[in-house]
Design a protein around this motif. Structure first.
Motif, PDB file in Angstrom:
ATOM      1  N   VAL A  58      39.536  32.332  37.389  1.00 36.52           N
ATOM      2  CA  VAL A  58      38.856  33.613  36.555  1.00 36.52           C
ATOM      3  C   VAL A  58      39.557  34.018  35.838  1.00 36.52           C
ATOM      4  CG1 VAL A  58      37.495  35.543  36.041  1.00 36.52           C
ATOM      5  CG2 VAL A  58      36.725  34.412  37.994  1.00 36.52           C
ATOM      6  N   GLY A  59      39.027  33.404  34.048  1.00 31.19           N
ATOM      7  CA  GLY A  59      40.621  34.577  33.038  1.00 31.19           C
ATOM      8  C   GLY A  59      41.629  34.144  33.078  1.00 31.19           C
ATOM      9  N   GLY A  60      41.719  32.300  33.841  1.00 33.40           N
ATOM     10  CA  GLY A  60      43.214  31.985  34.134  1.00 33.40           C
ATOM     11  C   GLY A  60      44.124  32.284  35.322  1.00 33.40           C
ATOM     12  N   THR A  61      43.028  32.983  35.710  1.00 35.26           N
ATOM     13  CA  THR A  61      43.553  33.808  37.529  1.00 35.26           C
ATOM     14  C   THR A  61      42.889  32.909  38.446  1.00 35.26           C
ATOM     15  OG1 THR A  61      44.231  36.007  36.193  1.00 35.26           O
ATOM     16  CG2 THR A  61      44.176  36.009  38.259  1.00 35.26           C
ATOM     17  N   HIS A  62      44.324  32.074  39.066  1.00 34.51           N
ATOM     18  CA  HIS A  62      43.007  31.652  40.370  1.00 34.51           C
ATOM     19  C   HIS A  62      42.763  33.012  41.527  1.00 34.51           C
ATOM     20  CE1 HIS A  62      42.643  28.873  44.243  1.00 34.51           C
ATOM     21  NE2 HIS A  62      43.642  29.251  45.043  1.00 34.51           N
ATOM     22  N   VAL A  63      41.331  32.174  42.035  1.00 36.56           N
ATOM     23  CA  VAL A  63      41.048  33.400  42.767  1.00 36.56           C
ATOM     24  C   VAL A  63      40.567  32.901  44.112  1.00 36.56           C
ATOM     25  CG1 VAL A  63      38.924  34.444  43.717  1.00 36.56           C
ATOM     26  CG2 VAL A  63      39.438  33.872  41.634  1.00 36.56           C
ATOM     27  N   HIS A  64      41.640  33.012  44.954  1.00 42.22           N
ATOM     28  CA  HIS A  64      41.761  32.610  46.839  1.00 42.22           C
ATOM     29  C   HIS A  64      40.681  32.363  47.346  1.00 42.22           C
ATOM     30  CE1 HIS A  64      46.128  31.226  46.044  1.00 42.22           C
ATOM     31  NE2 HIS A  64      45.990  33.013  46.141  1.00 42.22           N
ATOM     32  N   HIS A  65      40.093  31.265  48.083  1.00 39.32           N
ATOM     33  CA  HIS A  65      39.002  31.591  49.284  1.00 39.32           C
ATOM     34  C   HIS A  65      39.406  32.514  49.767  1.00 39.32           C
ATOM     35  CE1 HIS A  65      41.726  28.716  51.225  1.00 39.32           C
ATOM     36  NE2 HIS A  65      41.574  29.070  52.201  1.00 39.32           N
ATOM     37  N   LEU A  66      40.019  33.309  50.270  1.00 41.08           N
ATOM     38  CA  LEU A  66      40.171  35.357  51.554  1.00 41.08           C
ATOM     39  C   LEU A  66      40.158  35.072  50.199  1.00 41.08           C
ATOM     40  CD1 LEU A  66      42.335  36.773  52.986  1.00 41.08           C
ATOM     41  CD2 LEU A  66      43.719  36.995  50.660  1.00 41.08           C
ATOM     42  N   VAL A  67      39.085  36.071  48.767  1.00 40.32           N
ATOM     43  CA  VAL A  67      38.572  36.898  48.069  1.00 40.32           C
ATOM     44  C   VAL A  67      37.030  36.840  48.744  1.00 40.32           C
ATOM     45  CG1 VAL A  67      37.710  36.857  46.025  1.00 40.32           C
ATOM     46  CG2 VAL A  67      40.142  37.121  46.354  1.00 40.32           C
ATOM     47  N   TRP A  68      36.441  35.343  48.410  1.00 36.41           N
ATOM     48  CA  TRP A  68      35.331  35.126  49.272  1.00 36.41           C
ATOM     49  C   TRP A  68      35.002  35.304  50.548  1.00 36.41           C
ATOM     50  CZ3 TRP A  68      33.529  34.451  45.504  1.00 36.41           C
ATOM     51  CH2 TRP A  68      33.921  34.420  43.725  1.00 36.41           C
ATOM     52  N   GLY A  69      36.334  34.877  50.862  1.00 38.01           N
ATOM     53  CA  GLY A  69      36.096  35.720  52.665  1.00 38.01           C
ATOM     54  C   GLY A  69      36.182  37.159  52.937  1.00 38.01           C
ATOM     55  N   ILE A  70      36.816  37.512  52.422  1.00 40.19           N
ATOM     56  CA  ILE A  70      36.817  39.162  52.854  1.00 40.19           C
ATOM     57  C   ILE A  70      35.162  39.691  52.338  1.00 40.19           C
ATOM     58  CG2 ILE A  70      37.707  41.363  51.749  1.00 40.19           C
ATOM     59  CD1 ILE A  70      40.556  39.811  51.954  1.00 40.19           C
ATOM     60  N   PHE A  71      34.595  39.085  50.622  1.00 39.20           N
ATOM     61  CA  PHE A  71      33.515  39.433  50.207  1.00 39.20           C
ATOM     62  C   PHE A  71      32.098  39.076  51.511  1.00 39.20           C
ATOM     63  CE2 PHE A  71      34.895  39.477  45.341  1.00 39.20           C
ATOM     64  CZ  PHE A  71      34.961  40.770  45.794  1.00 39.20           C
ATOM     65  N   GLY A  72      32.479  37.820  52.163  1.00 39.53           N
ATOM     66  CA  GLY A  72      31.795  37.919  53.548  1.00 39.53           C
ATOM     67  C   GLY A  72      31.780  39.203  54.288  1.00 39.53           C
ATOM     68  N   LEU A  73      33.239  39.289  54.710  1.00 36.28           N
ATOM     69  CA  LEU A  73      32.907  40.134  55.669  1.00 36.28           C
ATOM     70  C   LEU A  73      32.668  41.395  55.526  1.00 36.28           C
ATOM     71  CD1 LEU A  73      36.596  39.015  56.596  1.00 36.28           C
ATOM     72  CD2 LEU A  73      34.596  38.673  57.914  1.00 36.28           C
ATOM     73  N   MET A  74      32.964  41.953  54.943  1.00 36.92           N
ATOM     74  CA  MET A  74      32.133  43.391  53.939  1.00 36.92           C
ATOM     75  C   MET A  74      31.001  42.431  54.271  1.00 36.92           C
ATOM     76  SD  MET A  74      34.989  44.362  50.523  1.00 36.92           S
ATOM     77  CE  MET A  74      33.925  44.281  49.699  1.00 36.92           C
ATOM     78  N   ILE A  75      30.611  42.234  53.365  1.00 34.86           N
ATOM     79  CA  ILE A  75      28.798  41.843  53.046  1.00 34.86           C
ATOM     80  C   ILE A  75      28.224  42.215  54.715  1.00 34.86           C
ATOM     81  CG2 ILE A  75      26.979  40.991  52.809  1.00 34.86           C
ATOM     82  CD1 ILE A  75      28.781  40.295  50.112  1.00 34.86           C
ATOM     83  N   PHE A  76      28.453  41.182  55.219  1.00 31.56           N
ATOM     84  CA  PHE A  76      27.619  40.836  56.594  1.00 31.56           C
ATOM     85  C   PHE A  76      28.478  41.528  57.410  1.00 31.56           C
ATOM     86  CE2 PHE A  76      27.345  36.949  53.324  1.00 31.56           C
ATOM     87  CZ  PHE A  76      25.697  36.345  53.079  1.00 31.56           C
ATOM     88  N   GLY A  77      29.030  42.041  57.673  1.00 30.97           N
ATOM     89  CA  GLY A  77      29.977  43.188  58.352  1.00 30.97           C
ATOM     90  C   GLY A  77      28.808  44.178  58.086  1.00 30.97           C
ATOM     91  N   TYR A  78      28.575  44.509  57.587  1.00 34.42           N
ATOM     92  CA  TYR A  78      27.651  46.003  56.778  1.00 34.42           C
ATOM     93  C   TYR A  78      26.626  45.631  57.379  1.00 34.42           C
ATOM     94  CZ  TYR A  78      25.679  49.732  54.838  1.00 34.42           C
ATOM     95  OH  TYR A  78      25.108  50.786  54.660  1.00 34.42           O
ATOM     96  N   ILE A  79      25.891  44.730  56.847  1.00 30.50           N
ATOM     97  CA  ILE A  79      24.631  44.408  57.718  1.00 30.50           C
ATOM     98  C   ILE A  79      24.847  44.446  59.431  1.00 30.50           C
ATOM     99  CG2 ILE A  79      22.814  42.625  57.688  1.00 30.50           C
ATOM    100  CD1 ILE A  79      23.877  41.704  55.225  1.00 30.50           C
TER     101      ILE A  79
END
Length: 185
Positions: A58-79
């Motif tokens: 995104v904008g020349g910055t590599h987005v590690h799969h760790l970021v997607w994992g943290i989003f998943g943990l936050m969303i589905f942990g909350y649910i």
């Protein structure tokens, strides 16, 4: 063939559905499958396989799969914690939580080193974290009661062995005493 499938289905129902461990099984399986898939994916990207999708930037910055994992943990942990859905949604949330956990822990070394060491010696820490987490999830799936039963079985075996050895020693002492008494006469 049908009898075998029915038997497997019955065993699955007895072992996971009836015990309430189905969500734990789904977590463990998706966690391990995610780890395997993401490791395969990173190897394919590193090997520059032409048909494999590459890194996300995104904008020349590599987005590690760790970021997607943290989003998943936050969303589905909350649910899972706040909404506490009933089955089958509970199991679906668990699957996505397992995926988030796998994506996040696969880059555990990045947490510790605060730099991308995925392909370096320090990157091994991620694999170690995955093994530990997988073992803990497996132990949770098997259940504490299985370990208590195993400990009881071991304790019973140890007590039996000590009792047998003690009985043999006691019998030996009686024989020695009996011989000494006979010699004195």
């Amino acid at each position: 063939m049908i009898a075998t499938l029915a038997s497997l289905g019955s065993a699955y129902h007895d072992a996971f559905v009836e015990t309430g461990k189905e969500a734990e099984l789904f977590f463990l399986v998706t966690f391990l499958l995610t780890f395997g898939f993401i490791r395969l994916s990173t190897h394919m990207i590193r090997a520059q396989v032409s048909w494999w999708p590459g890194n996300v930037n995104v904008g020349g910055t590599h987005v590690h799969h760790l970021v997607w994992g943290i989003f998943g943990l936050m969303i589905f942990g909350y649910i899972g914690v706040v909404l506490q859905p009933e089955s089958p949604w509970r199991e679906i949330v668990t699957v996505f939580f397992g995926i988030g956990t796998g994506l996040t822990l696969d880059e555990f070394a990045l947490w510790l080193e605060l730099k991308d060491v995925y392909w370096e010696k320090e990157g091994r820490k991620s694999v170690d974290a995955m093994v530990v987490a997988g073992c803990l999830a497996g132990m949770a799936l098997v259940g504490f009661s299985a370990f208590v039963k195993l400990a009881d079985d071991v304790a019973t075996g140890v007590f039996a062995a000590v009792g047998a050895v003690g009985t043999v020693i006691f019998a030996g002492v009686l024989v020695v005493l009996w011989r000494r008494i006979r010699r004195r006469r």
